[in-house]
Write a protein that holds these residues in place. Structure first.
Motif, PDB file in Angstrom:
ATOM      1  N   GLU A 100       7.274  15.232  13.539  1.00 23.17           N
ATOM      2  CA  GLU A 100       6.129  14.902  12.693  1.00 23.17           C
ATOM      3  C   GLU A 100       5.888  13.394  12.618  1.00 23.17           C
ATOM      4  O   GLU A 100       4.737  12.940  12.636  1.00 23.17           O
ATOM      5  CB  GLU A 100       6.352  15.467  11.295  1.00 23.17           C
ATOM      6  CG  GLU A 100       6.311  16.982  11.244  1.00 23.17           C
ATOM      7  CD  GLU A 100       6.643  17.541   9.869  1.00 23.17           C
ATOM      8  OE1 GLU A 100       6.428  18.746   9.658  1.00 23.17           O
ATOM      9  OE2 GLU A 100       7.127  16.766   9.010  1.00 23.17           O
ATOM     10  N   GLU A 101       6.957  12.595  12.540  1.00 17.78           N
ATOM     11  CA  GLU A 101       6.802  11.156  12.346  1.00 17.78           C
ATOM     12  C   GLU A 101       6.593  10.401  13.651  1.00 17.78           C
ATOM     13  O   GLU A 101       5.779   9.481  13.717  1.00 17.78           O
ATOM     14  CB  GLU A 101       8.025  10.603  11.614  1.00 17.78           C
ATOM     15  CG  GLU A 101       8.134  11.082  10.165  1.00 17.78           C
ATOM     16  CD  GLU A 101       9.342  10.498   9.470  1.00 17.78           C
ATOM     17  OE1 GLU A 101      10.199   9.895  10.161  1.00 17.78           O
ATOM     18  OE2 GLU A 101       9.440  10.634   8.239  1.00 17.78           O
ATOM     19  N   ASN A 131       3.427  12.617  15.585  1.00 20.69           N
ATOM     20  CA  ASN A 131       2.282  13.065  14.775  1.00 20.69           C
ATOM     21  C   ASN A 131       1.978  14.551  14.981  1.00 20.69           C
ATOM     22  O   ASN A 131       0.816  14.963  15.086  1.00 20.69           O
ATOM     23  CB  ASN A 131       1.032  12.233  15.114  1.00 20.69           C
ATOM     24  CG  ASN A 131       1.219  10.773  14.769  1.00 20.69           C
ATOM     25  OD1 ASN A 131       1.793  10.441  13.735  1.00 20.69           O
ATOM     26  ND2 ASN A 131       0.753   9.889  15.641  1.00 20.69           N
TER      27      ASN A 131
END
Length: 655
Positions: A409-410, A413
């Motif tokens: 997720e980080e 994205n």
């Protein structure tokens, strides 16, 4: 009319001109960034470090291993400061923890290496340090890192004493034949008991307590004794520069400018920029474009030779080409491959699906790049009727799974949904065949179980727990309520107990660790290792919404847990599913029998709101019409299942 067309045309031309200028600026900016990147690389190429003056006898390859939060990364910071790799500032906190998730959580996830130059007794040494994770879920990182070392520092918190992962790390290093240097950290804390911790080390590992160094990595006490102890106690690497080049690939990562970067331990010979190397695994040939050391960021060198640890860039563009444990040699000079590593054994499996089906290809590429950086994750594509196309990923534990999700997720994205974790089960059929079940969808149905299945088996682990004596009763109760078999318990000193217990893996992947910390008020530590498979009464529990099974919420579990878990899932689904214009029936079923049922009541529009008095039959006519409409809705309506439903099951909070 003509003037209006001319105005419109001129406005379009003006917009096109602005767009052209904008594109021109973007192209110039991109070209400038690329040119700066290559200019920087060209400049650093001219500043290549010559490390050919360090023969194997003046090289020390060592790692730092410890239980989580015992000060490994802080000690690494002090050693880097002491050798001048980084400047002495107050901002030096976890310099080798380069990932965002590591800094946010305060734990080491990825083993990182750093080279240092150190002068001792008039001689200069090349010290290669590897800072390793401390949590059991990242034990594979530790085992791979130890393959590039000849010795290790075993760090123990003087206030907490020996913890479960301390024991596991010691025997891991001892099994590799490495020299272990024990050290007590945080000796300056008011709660520190160095004599007691030293006695624990002596009684548990049979190490003379007089040889244990007492340091404080945070304040710098005794840190100046660490590197001399490494030089005197750890043997230099073996090998000869005159032998054909041989290197072990023990780590990789992806760089968007140069492709795959390989971190290698040079076992024999020498390698320089321009040489051609070959992979023993795939026989693919590569031209070396850069070699260097981690200082702690990549620093080019003129060469890498026997005994040294460094990175090699060789135009490896595809992530599928890199195989951790592979042996590389020079073209036309083949060598016998090194043993490599035992493949990581996934203990927890979970389904990963994109929230938007259009992002499937992008997520596929992201997972490939991230698994290059974490080779312990297994990847298999799967399709769910409820969630579409996705992947079944295998992890070493639930923390490993959670960190992988956060990195996706980080760093990339990615918008993903992860299903509830499961463990791999084993099905033995009457004809003698054995099948591994990694997803509940593959578990046989009731008819197949009765006619063709001889037995079902689940994985067990041998757990080690260390805690104060006063919590012995609570720990024994915790193990027995999770179907555990107590092996033995011993006192490592007058007040601390080490308990070993055989537990089913499925019972510790959910909330076992939380309960352990709760019942011991945070004082207990926990570690486990694989203990094989045992026969078990397994059943498949399905979740039905209005009679339709939701495959993503199905689970395989022991027969004794079905009623408790089934009721809990039904209650939590009732809380997260949004109300519709028709009733939603939530059911959990096992072996063809309904275990639990909850109902999400329908929304109802007030169709009689405009009836101010009058005949009652008018109101009844409107209500009956609404009732018939709701029947049609129930027949054709579909239940919307939000992401919170899956996250609610994943973060189980059962008492």
């Amino acid at each position: 009319m003509l003037s209006t067309r001319v105005a419109t045309l001129s406005q379009r031309l003006w917009s096109l001109w602005l767009l052209d200028k904008q594109l021109d600026r973007v192209i110039k900016s991109t070209c400038l960034q690329v040119s700066k990147r290559y200019a920087t690389r060209a400049a650093t190429a001219k500043q290549e470090i010559d490390i050919s003056q360090y023969p194997p006898e003046r090289i020390r390859n060592f790692s730092i291993i410890a239980h989580i939060d015992h000060g490994k990364s802080t000690l690494a910071d002090r050693l880097l400061e002491q050798t001048g790799v980084i400047s002495k500032t107050s901002k030096n906190k976890q310099v080798l923890d380069k990932l965002k998730v590591e800094r946010e959580r305060g734990i080491t996830v990825k083993a990182q290496s750093a080279s240092m130059f150190y002068e001792y007794k008039g001689m200069k040494y090349l010290m290669n340090l590897i800072d390793t994770p401390g949590h059991v879920d990242f034990n594979y990182e530790v085992s791979r890192s130890l393959a590039a070392c000849q010795g290790t520092i075993l760090l123990v918190d003087a206030a907490q004493g020996i913890q479960a992962q301390t024991v596991a790390n010691f025997y891991l290093a001892f099994g590799e034949g490495l020299q272990v240097i024990p050290m007590l950290n945080k000796v300056d804390l008011p709660t520190a008991e160095p004599e007691r911790a030293a006695q624990q080390i002596e009684s548990t590992f049979e190490i003379d307590s007089s040889k244990i160094l007492h340091i404080s990595a945070k304040s710098g006490i005794g840190v100046d004794q660490v590197l001399p102890a490494v030089i005197e106690n750890i043997l230099p690497p073996e090998g000869s520069i005159d032998q054909p080049f041989k290197a072990l690939l023990f780590d990789t990562w992806y760089d968007k400018y140069v492709g795959v970067v390989c971190l290698m331990a040079i076992k024999e010979g020498i390698i320089r920029r321009g040489d051609r190397i070959v992979s023993s695994h795939s026989k693919t040939k590569y031209e070396v474009t850069e070699v260097g050391i981690m200082y702690p960021d990549p620093k080019p060198t003129t060469s890498l030779q026997v005994g040294q640890v460094g990175y090699i860039i060789c135009n490896m563009k595809s992530v599928s080409e890199a195989h951790v444990g592979d042996t590389f040699y020079k073209e036309k000079h083949p060598v016998d491959p090194l043993p490599g590593f035992v493949p990581a054994k996934s203990m927890v499996f979970a389904g990963v699906f994109p929230l938007d089906a259009d992002e499937f290809s992008k997520l596929d590429e992201s997972i490939q790049k991230l698994t290059l950086n974490d080779s312990s994750v297994s990847v298999h594509k799967e399709t769910s009727a409820a969630l579409g196309q996705g992947w079944r990923l295998g992890f070493l534990g639930t923390l490993h799974m959670d960190v992988f999700r956060q990195r996706l997720e980080e760093e990339y994205n990615a918008n993903i949904l992860i299903t509830a974790p499961t463990v791999p089960y084993k099905i033995k059929y009457r004809d003698g065949t054995v099948k591994f079940i990694k997803t509940p969808a593959d578990f046989p149905d009731g008819t197949t179980m009765q006619e063709y299945v001889e037995s079902t088996m689940e994985p067990f682990v041998l757990a080690t727990m260390i805690f104060p004596e006063e919590y012995l009763g609570q720990m024994l109760e915790l193990c027995t309520t999770h179907r555990g078999e107590i092996q033995n318990h011993t006192f490592i000193d007058e007040s601390r107990v080490m308990l070993t217990c055989r537990l089913p893996m499925s019972d510790i992947v959910t909330d076992f660790f939380d309960k352990l910390k709760s019942k011991s008020q945070g004082f207990a530590s926990f570690d486990y290792e694989d203990a094989g498979y045992d026969d078990s009464q397994l059943v498949k529990m399905e979740v039905l919404l209005n009679g339709e099974p939701v495959d993503a919420l199905a689970a395989v579990m022991h027969k004794s847990n079905v009623v408790t878990v089934g009721r809990d899932i039904a209650k939590r689904l009732k809380e997260v599913i949004r109300r519709q214009l028709f009733d939603i029936i939530i059911q959990t079923a096992a072996n063809g029998k309904i275990v639990a049922r909850e109902t999400v009541k329908q929304l109802r529009k007030n169709v009689t709101a405009k009836c101010y008095g009058g005949d009652i039959t008018r109101k009844m006519k409107l209500l009956n019409k609404q009732k018939e409409g709701k029947k049609r809705m129930k027949k054709f309506g579909k239940v919307e299942l939000p992401q919170e439903a899956f996250l609610g099951i994943l973060s189980s909070k059962k008492d």
